[in-house]
Scaffold this motif. Structure first.
Motif, PDB file in Angstrom:
ATOM      1  N   TRP A 333       8.801 -21.842  29.268  1.00  0.00           N
ATOM      2  CA  TRP A 333       7.408 -22.059  29.677  1.00  0.00           C
ATOM      3  C   TRP A 333       6.448 -21.260  28.810  1.00  0.00           C
ATOM      4  CZ3 TRP A 333       5.730 -25.954  32.360  1.00  0.00           C
ATOM      5  CH2 TRP A 333       6.641 -26.633  33.188  1.00  0.00           C
ATOM      6  N   THR A 570       1.118 -32.584  23.312  1.00  0.00           N
ATOM      7  CA  THR A 570       2.564 -32.802  23.226  1.00  0.00           C
ATOM      8  C   THR A 570       3.292 -31.467  23.010  1.00  0.00           C
ATOM      9  OG1 THR A 570       2.067 -34.894  22.173  1.00  0.00           O
ATOM     10  CG2 THR A 570       4.351 -34.159  22.079  1.00  0.00           C
ATOM     11  N   GLY A 571       4.268 -31.207  23.841  1.00  0.00           N
ATOM     12  CA  GLY A 571       5.014 -29.943  23.752  1.00  0.00           C
ATOM     13  C   GLY A 571       4.390 -28.843  24.593  1.00  0.00           C
ATOM     14  N   PHE A 574       1.734 -29.577  30.261  1.00  0.00           N
ATOM     15  CA  PHE A 574       1.860 -30.849  30.975  1.00  0.00           C
ATOM     16  C   PHE A 574       3.037 -31.659  30.432  1.00  0.00           C
ATOM     17  CE2 PHE A 574       0.429 -35.228  32.027  1.00  0.00           C
ATOM     18  CZ  PHE A 574       0.438 -35.076  33.404  1.00  0.00           C
ATOM     19  N   ASN A 576       5.681 -30.463  29.173  1.00  0.00           N
ATOM     20  CA  ASN A 576       6.924 -29.866  29.660  1.00  0.00           C
ATOM     21  C   ASN A 576       7.231 -30.334  31.084  1.00  0.00           C
ATOM     22  OD1 ASN A 576       8.996 -28.247  28.619  1.00  0.00           O
ATOM     23  ND2 ASN A 576       8.422 -26.552  29.947  1.00  0.00           N
ATOM     24  N   LEU A 577       6.165 -30.508  31.867  1.00  0.00           N
ATOM     25  CA  LEU A 577       6.362 -31.040  33.223  1.00  0.00           C
ATOM     26  C   LEU A 577       6.930 -32.454  33.153  1.00  0.00           C
ATOM     27  CD1 LEU A 577       3.025 -29.852  34.867  1.00  0.00           C
ATOM     28  CD2 LEU A 577       5.311 -29.031  35.410  1.00  0.00           C
ATOM     29  N   LEU A 601     -15.250 -44.830  34.150  1.00  0.00           N
ATOM     30  CA  LEU A 601     -15.688 -44.160  35.375  1.00  0.00           C
ATOM     31  C   LEU A 601     -16.312 -42.797  35.141  1.00  0.00           C
ATOM     32  CD1 LEU A 601     -12.661 -45.068  37.661  1.00  0.00           C
ATOM     33  CD2 LEU A 601     -14.855 -46.233  37.472  1.00  0.00           C
ATOM     34  N   LEU A 609     -16.296 -32.239  35.586  1.00  0.00           N
ATOM     35  CA  LEU A 609     -16.165 -32.558  37.021  1.00  0.00           C
ATOM     36  C   LEU A 609     -16.814 -31.511  37.929  1.00  0.00           C
ATOM     37  CD1 LEU A 609     -12.593 -34.070  37.296  1.00  0.00           C
ATOM     38  CD2 LEU A 609     -14.770 -35.206  37.672  1.00  0.00           C
ATOM     39  N   PHE A 613     -19.585 -32.510  40.671  1.00  0.00           N
ATOM     40  CA  PHE A 613     -19.467 -32.262  42.118  1.00  0.00           C
ATOM     41  C   PHE A 613     -20.602 -31.360  42.605  1.00  0.00           C
ATOM     42  CE2 PHE A 613     -14.894 -33.427  41.481  1.00  0.00           C
ATOM     43  CZ  PHE A 613     -14.948 -34.568  42.253  1.00  0.00           C
TER      44      PHE A 613
ATOM     45  N   ARG B   4     -19.864 -47.629  42.987  1.00  0.00           N
ATOM     46  CA  ARG B   4     -19.081 -47.371  41.785  1.00  0.00           C
ATOM     47  C   ARG B   4     -18.891 -45.862  41.570  1.00  0.00           C
ATOM     48  NH1 ARG B   4     -20.581 -49.441  35.758  1.00  0.00           N
ATOM     49  NH2 ARG B   4     -18.953 -48.265  34.753  1.00  0.00           N
ATOM     50  N   ALA B   8     -15.506 -43.872  41.552  1.00  0.00           N
ATOM     51  CA  ALA B   8     -15.185 -42.998  40.420  1.00  0.00           C
ATOM     52  C   ALA B   8     -14.747 -41.636  40.912  1.00  0.00           C
ATOM     53  CB  ALA B   8     -16.410 -42.869  39.516  1.00  0.00           C
ATOM     54  N   ARG B   9     -15.515 -41.077  41.846  1.00  0.00           N
ATOM     55  CA  ARG B   9     -15.182 -39.732  42.323  1.00  0.00           C
ATOM     56  C   ARG B   9     -13.844 -39.722  43.045  1.00  0.00           C
ATOM     57  NH1 ARG B   9     -21.153 -38.996  44.018  1.00  0.00           N
ATOM     58  NH2 ARG B   9     -21.954 -38.584  41.943  1.00  0.00           N
ATOM     59  N   LEU B  11     -11.389 -41.714  42.564  1.00  0.00           N
ATOM     60  CA  LEU B  11     -10.314 -41.830  41.568  1.00  0.00           C
ATOM     61  C   LEU B  11     -10.065 -40.506  40.869  1.00  0.00           C
ATOM     62  CD1 LEU B  11     -10.718 -45.270  39.827  1.00  0.00           C
ATOM     63  CD2 LEU B  11      -8.592 -44.269  40.635  1.00  0.00           C
ATOM     64  N   VAL B  12     -11.163 -39.859  40.511  1.00  0.00           N
ATOM     65  CA  VAL B  12     -11.030 -38.581  39.805  1.00  0.00           C
ATOM     66  C   VAL B  12     -10.345 -37.558  40.701  1.00  0.00           C
ATOM     67  CG1 VAL B  12     -12.341 -36.647  38.880  1.00  0.00           C
ATOM     68  CG2 VAL B  12     -12.952 -38.975  38.245  1.00  0.00           C
ATOM     69  N   VAL B  13     -10.785 -37.512  41.979  1.00  0.00           N
ATOM     70  CA  VAL B  13     -10.165 -36.573  42.919  1.00  0.00           C
ATOM     71  C   VAL B  13      -8.677 -36.910  43.065  1.00  0.00           C
ATOM     72  CG1 VAL B  13     -10.082 -35.826  45.322  1.00  0.00           C
ATOM     73  CG2 VAL B  13     -12.271 -36.030  44.157  1.00  0.00           C
ATOM     74  N   LEU B  15      -6.764 -38.398  40.896  1.00  0.00           N
ATOM     75  CA  LEU B  15      -6.055 -38.013  39.675  1.00  0.00           C
ATOM     76  C   LEU B  15      -5.794 -36.521  39.646  1.00  0.00           C
ATOM     77  CD1 LEU B  15      -7.804 -40.146  36.908  1.00  0.00           C
ATOM     78  CD2 LEU B  15      -5.417 -40.221  37.578  1.00  0.00           C
ATOM     79  N   LEU B  16      -6.834 -35.757  40.034  1.00  0.00           N
ATOM     80  CA  LEU B  16      -6.664 -34.307  40.038  1.00  0.00           C
ATOM     81  C   LEU B  16      -5.586 -33.877  41.032  1.00  0.00           C
ATOM     82  CD1 LEU B  16     -10.265 -32.843  39.731  1.00  0.00           C
ATOM     83  CD2 LEU B  16      -8.364 -32.583  38.160  1.00  0.00           C
ATOM     84  N   LEU B  19      -2.324 -34.599  39.636  1.00  0.00           N
ATOM     85  CA  LEU B  19      -2.021 -33.610  38.600  1.00  0.00           C
ATOM     86  C   LEU B  19      -1.507 -32.317  39.225  1.00  0.00           C
ATOM     87  CD1 LEU B  19      -2.325 -33.355  35.498  1.00  0.00           C
ATOM     88  CD2 LEU B  19      -4.444 -32.150  35.924  1.00  0.00           C
ATOM     89  N   VAL B  22       1.944 -32.938  40.607  1.00  0.00           N
ATOM     90  CA  VAL B  22       2.958 -32.966  39.537  1.00  0.00           C
ATOM     91  C   VAL B  22       3.210 -31.559  39.025  1.00  0.00           C
ATOM     92  CG1 VAL B  22       3.414 -33.741  37.188  1.00  0.00           C
ATOM     93  CG2 VAL B  22       2.492 -35.327  38.843  1.00  0.00           C
ATOM     94  N   THR B  23       2.084 -30.804  38.870  1.00  0.00           N
ATOM     95  CA  THR B  23       2.223 -29.437  38.374  1.00  0.00           C
ATOM     96  C   THR B  23       3.093 -28.622  39.333  1.00  0.00           C
ATOM     97  OG1 THR B  23       0.025 -29.620  37.447  1.00  0.00           O
ATOM     98  CG2 THR B  23       0.948 -27.410  37.587  1.00  0.00           C
ATOM     99  N   GLY B  26       6.562 -29.753  39.277  1.00  0.00           N
ATOM    100  CA  GLY B  26       7.163 -29.411  37.994  1.00  0.00           C
ATOM    101  C   GLY B  26       7.539 -27.950  37.924  1.00  0.00           C
ATOM    102  N   VAL B  27       6.646 -27.103  38.422  1.00  0.00           N
ATOM    103  CA  VAL B  27       6.931 -25.671  38.366  1.00  0.00           C
ATOM    104  C   VAL B  27       8.139 -25.351  39.236  1.00  0.00           C
ATOM    105  CG1 VAL B  27       6.071 -23.387  38.998  1.00  0.00           C
ATOM    106  CG2 VAL B  27       4.610 -24.965  37.745  1.00  0.00           C
ATOM    107  N   LEU B  99       8.536 -32.279  20.724  1.00  0.00           N
ATOM    108  CA  LEU B  99       9.479 -32.503  21.817  1.00  0.00           C
ATOM    109  C   LEU B  99      10.859 -31.931  21.487  1.00  0.00           C
ATOM    110  CD1 LEU B  99       8.577 -36.099  23.027  1.00  0.00           C
ATOM    111  CD2 LEU B  99       7.826 -33.913  23.935  1.00  0.00           C
ATOM    112  N   GLN B 102      10.606 -28.409  22.277  1.00  0.00           N
ATOM    113  CA  GLN B 102      10.586 -28.312  23.746  1.00  0.00           C
ATOM    114  C   GLN B 102      12.006 -28.468  24.316  1.00  0.00           C
ATOM    115  OE1 GLN B 102       8.737 -31.612  26.105  1.00  0.00           O
ATOM    116  NE2 GLN B 102       7.150 -30.095  26.415  1.00  0.00           N
TER     117      GLN B 102
END
Lengths: 632, 417
Positions: A333, A570-571, A574, A576-577, A601, A609, A613, B4, B8-9, B11-13, B15-16, B19, B22-23, B26-27, B99, B102
């Protein structure tokens, strides 16, 4: 002499395919003013569709289906994406076509088999002999088809109402509306024609170039070189330029062995591949106004470049978090984190050049590669670490100056094409040059660097890179707040306004290029040191495109956007995840898809962001809010 | 417009949130990945890594990986090593330098005690320094860069790129070819391999050797092939991958060439042979070991294991099987705990090995400048169509040949230096 002539003829097939794809690029540019970076990717994807279908439904059915597929893809892409962006700045429109390229390339990697094949041509391909040399007949036929397509397009352009209206849009869009024509329908039809031509080129070229995900996708540089020679307007010249490029490339293959130093521009390994990039560069240098600009006044709103708000808190936080992570995380990591940190430095250079100053650059990874190359070369020669980094920075600055000069004449799409060409030329002339790289395709460092008696290890070098990153982010933030930064923003909005405001545009552009290239070169030198090796294949042109896409999604106008982009490199973290989840192969697909969504969007990128917000909350509370300048 | 913006918001929320999810996963996944290191030792499993290029249009080494997996299953079914089973962790670098690095970092962190037999087009130039830093041994595999032949941690058991092409050139000379063209990838790493052929050619009585460099991703290979033909060579050998081979063979046919053709067996798996049709008839192929189908006990075992795992028995799987067999021999020679240090130490001791399908491995065979290339030998066969091959007789070059187990192996370097 006969041999040279035969080699020129051998290039007719490739030249014909270039010509067909260039006709498509010219067609779209005439109607919508956008250079389509995805033309090669559309050809590649369509070729897969055709050759997979041919087995099942026969050649004729597959041919009709594939050409229709190409046309539909073009029309849909225009209606769903480009139409929404028609009043957006060219930067956003170019980013959208790059996103389509990534999306198609990434999809093809996932959907179609990965083995390259040489499918049988749909044209007769028996060998014609000239002297003792053989030339397949299909080369002549592809050239003839290109010629036929050009004649047809020229006829439509000159003699039909549709063609005349398509040409008129470029000159006066409102006038076309007044006479009852729909610019949207016209542009959509031209996108359909363009992608149908790409599909045709894919079908004809795949038996020559091979059917795989990479073979046609990266043909954008020769296609743009031909389009530039045709001034992005002339169908006949597009065909002639396509033929010329293909034929000269075939001829140069005869001279693939290294020759005397004065022939090094055209003789040696890789020169045939680099030739289109040289044509682009030469065309840019010799002609200042090659592409007629549709609008001299800026269309739409560029991505936000907000003034940094929390630099005093943000940078120390970043440093502390980074140091703790570098000390505590497992080494794999730490390696990913260091990759993200060094990639952030390169992305920060893109923020300055493209996000703040508005100069579209697809060669940032080329600058970084040069930095890495110089750092490795001088390390091999025994130069200590810090002077090596300084030399890498100087080399980057020098290249930035060289690239910055043509930028005085090239703007928007021309600059994007030129920088992409430079990226390819660097790859072919420097990074893969055996005389510079030595006997290997890479340059090794002896280990982690030393400063005096202090020797870095993996963790401490990661922290060192973090400190450099903090300094770079601070520099970008200070530039953004300074008069120089405001001048750069004004330059981004309108060069003419900048001139009226008393800004020396020439100096401003060159200085921005030099600073940006210097930062990227330092980033590249650190990447090479962190990886203990400089290897040319890290700096391929497709990686530069991916970097641009990621930076755009993250927020190309903001220093914090560079940090997000670095995390997604890359590498990096993210990546790595994705690797641990075993879904790395979807990264390109995700990047392309996300960019298309983001452009629609939230074109300002993820970094804005919090401000979005905050602004929304303020509005909801009904409080009187302070106006936040979004574009300056 | 408001709708719209809301979409958008959202979708962004979304996506976050994705993320972050996943993080987080992943950890924790990373922790599991790292955690497997500790468990592997307590549960008696020996972890080995393999870094290969699989998902890449230019190279697909999946058959090397599949053969290695099949062979490790075979080893485990025969009791493993000192009662411990071997687990293989494969990482596909996709031909991407970042990669590849990695992969190396992740596998080392996962606790692999060494690497076994892969083929990557970017490993040697990018990830090798990481593996060297970790002092992890690389056993078997198909090296493709010069650096791998001088690495103190790499122990290839087959000839790799450095050995295959000179051996191929010698075999073509033995067939009477006097003027030779070598078609190489346009990379600096090709230069030393080409130089080795250039040095060899006049010594073995060849009159002219012309190197030609090309970019495998060039949209049209016909001018490359025509250039080779234009040299007037009566023999052309080509550095190809299995994915470039069909295009180059087609280009050579288009250029009207009808002389002697040579390429490595790795560029000609059964799929390429089928695709090439009669284009390949008469071509000389360099195999890392015994031609497939040869009736020896080793070959029968090889075909049985490969057949059981549904892996094609070809040059790729020979490389994988030989590497895994060598790994087995190295592990068996270790007294005490199997660790990264003990594997490397054992590999450094076990510099000789009788070979499996291949020629034996011995430091005395290493050519100058290729210290780790202890088996520069290959077997040359001629493709006679319909998927069939015949062994090629090499006569008159005794200094370059070695007969083992009834098979004549060929080297492009004088045997024993």
């Amino acid at each position: 002499m006969t041999r040279d002539f035969v080699f020129l003829l051998l290039g007719l097939g490739l030249g014909g395919a270039y010509a067909i794809m260039t006709l498509g690029v010219v067609s779209v540019y005439r109607a919508s003013g956008v250079p389509n970076f995805a033309q090669g990717a559309v050809a590649m994807f369509s070729a897969f569709v055709f050759f997979n279908l041919r087995r099942d439904i026969g050649t004729a059915g597959a041919f009709v289906f594939t050409i229709s597929f190409g046309a539909l893809l073009g029309a849909l892409f225009y209606l769903l994406v480009m139409r929404q962006l028609r009043n957006s700045p060219l930067m956003a429109q170019i980013a959208a076509t790059i996103a389509l390229l990534m999306l198609l390339h990434g999809s093809a990697l996932v959907v179609f088999p990965l083995a390259s094949t040489a499918p049988t041509s749909i044209l007769p391909h028996n060998v014609v002999h000239i002297s003792q040399y053989g030339i397949p007949l299909d080369r002549f036929l592809v050239a003839a088809i290109a010629l036929g397509a050009a004649i047809a397009l020229e006829f439509v352009a000159r003699r039909t109402r549709f063609g005349l209206a398509s040409r008129a849009i470029a000159e006066n869009e409102k006038g076309v509306i007044l006479v009852g024509q729909s610019p949207i329908r016209l542009a959509g039809a031209n996108w359909a024609i363009s992608c149908a031509l790409a599909a045709l080129a894919g079908i004809l070229l795949s038996p020559i170039a091979g059917l795989d995900q990479d073979a046609l996708t990266l043909l954008i540089v020769p296609i743009f070189a031909a389009a530039l020679l045709a001034r992005f307007t002339s169908y006949p010249f597009a065909v002639l330029a396509g033929f010329g490029l293909g034929m000269v490339q075939a001829l140069l293959q005869l001279y693939s062995a290294p020759g005397p130093w004065y022939t090094s521009l055209w003789q040696g390994p890789g020169r045939a591949d680099a030739f289109p990039a040289l044509v682009v560069f030469a065309t840019m240098l010799l002609s200042g106004n090659v592409i007629p600009q549709r609008d001299t006044v800026l269309r739409g709103r560029l991505p936000s470049s907000l003034e940094p708000r929390n630099i005093r808190l943000g940078l120390p936080l970043l440093l502390v978090a980074g140091i703790v992570m570098s000390l505590e995380l497992p080494l794999n990591w730490v390696a990913a984190l260091t990759t993200s940190i060094t990639a952030t430095i390169v992305c920060a250079s893109l923020v300055l050049l493209t996000g703040i100053a508005g100069q579209i650059s697809l060669t940032q990874l080329g600058f970084a590669g040069l930095g890495g190359f110089v750092a490795a070369r001088v390390d091999v020669a025994g130069v200590p670490f810090v002077p090596g980094i300084i030399l890498a920075a100087i080399a980057g600055a020098a290249l930035g100056f060289v690239v910055g000069l043509p930028s005085l004449r090239a703007r928007g799409p021309r600059l994007a094409i030129m920088t992409l060409a430079i990226s390819l030329a660097l790859y072919d002339f420097v990074f893969t040059n055996g005389e510079l790289m030595g006997a290997n395709s890479f340059l090794r460092f002896g280990g982690y660097p030393r400063i005096g008696s202090w020797s870095f290890d993996q963790r401490s070098f990661g922290i060192f890179c973090l400190v450099v990153l903090a300094a770079v982010l601070l520099l970008i933030s200070l530039i953004r707040r300074s008069r120089f930064g405001l001048a750069a923003l004004l330059l981004r909005e309108s060069e003419r306004t900048a001139i009226i405001a008393g800004i020396n545009v020439t100096k401003q552009k060159v200085v921005v290029f030099v600073i940006s290239a210097t930062i990227a070169a330092v980033g590249g030198a650190l990447i090479a040191h962190a990886q203990l090796v400089f290897s040319y294949d890290s700096y391929a042109a497709i990686q530069s495109l991916l970097l641009f896409v990621i930076a755009y999604i993250a927020g190309i106008g903001m220093a914090s956007g560079a940090v997000i982009a670095g995390l997604a490199a890359t590498g990096g973290i993210f990546s790595n995840l994705l690797s641990l989840a075993n879904i790395t192969r979807y990264q390109e697909l995700m990047a392309g898809g996300l960019l298309l969504v983001a452009l629609q969007l939230h074109p300002d990128g993820m970094a804005t962001l919090p401000e979005t917000f905050r602004s929304a909350i303020r509005k909801r509370k009904g409080a009187r809010t302070k106006e936040v300048p979004l574009t300056v | 417009m408001a709708v719209r913006a809301l979409i958008a918001r959202l979708l962004v929320v979304g996506l976050l949130a994705a993320l972050v999810a996943v993080t987080a996963s992943g950890v924790t996944g990373g922790a599991r990945f790292g955690g497997s290191h500790a468990r592997s030792h307590t549960s008696g499993t020996i972890l080995f890594g393999n870094i290969s290029t699989i998902n890449n249009p230019a190279v697909n080494a999946s058959d090397i990986v599949n053969a290695t997996k099949a062979w490790i299953s075979y080893i485990n079914s025969h009791g493993g090593v000192h009662g411990q089973k071997i687990t293989l962790m494969v990482c596909d670098d996709q031909g991407n330098p970042a990669l590849s690095i990695q992969c190396a970092n992740n596998l080392i962190q996962a606790g692999v005690v060494g690497f076994v037999g892969g083929w990557s087009i970017v490993f040697g130039a990018n990830a090798l320094p990481v593996v060297e830093q970790a002092q992890a041994a690389i056993l078997g595999g198909h090296p493709s860069t010069n650096q791998e032949y001088s690495s103190p941690v790499e122990f290839p058991v087959t000839a790799g790129s450095a050995g295959s092409y000179p051996a191929l050139a010698l075999a073509m000379r033995a067939q009477g070819v006097k003027t030779l063209a070598g078609v190489w990838f346009n990379t600096p790493a090709s230069v030393p391999n080409s130089d080795a052929v250039a040095n060899l050619w006049p010594i073995v009585g060849g009159t002219k050797y012309t190197p030609i460099y090309y970019t495998p991703t060039s949209p049209d290979l016909t001018p490359v092939a025509a250039n080779a033909v234009a040299t007037g060579a009566t023999g052309i050998f080509m550095a190809l991958t299995n994915t470039v081979a069909p295009r180059m063979l087609q280009a050579l046919k288009s250029a009207g060439y009808s002389g002697v053709v040579g390429m490595t067996g790795l560029a000609a798996p059964p799929s390429v042979l089928v695709a090439a049709g009669s284009n390949l008839n008469g071509a000389f192929l360099s195999f890392p070991g015994l031609p497939v189908g040869h009736g020896t006990p080793q070959m029968r075992l090889f075909q049985k294991v490969m057949g059981g795992a549904h892996v094609p028995a070809d040059a790729f799987s020979e490389v994988g099987a030989a590497g895994a067999q060598y790994m087995w021999a190295v592990l068996k020679s270790i007294k005490g705990a199997v660790t990264r240090q003990s594997v490397l130490a054992a590999a450094r001791k076990k510099t000789t090995w009788p070979g499996f399908l291949t020629h034996s491995m011995n430091p005395k065979f290493a050519p100058p400048g290729y210290s780790s290339l202890r088996n520069p030998f290959g077997v040359i066969v001629q493709y006679i169509g319909s998927g069939r091959m015949k062994k090629v007789k090499i006569s008159g070059f005794k200094a370059y040949t070695s007969v083992e187990n009834g098979t004549t192996f060929v080297s492009g370097f004088p045997v024993g230096g």
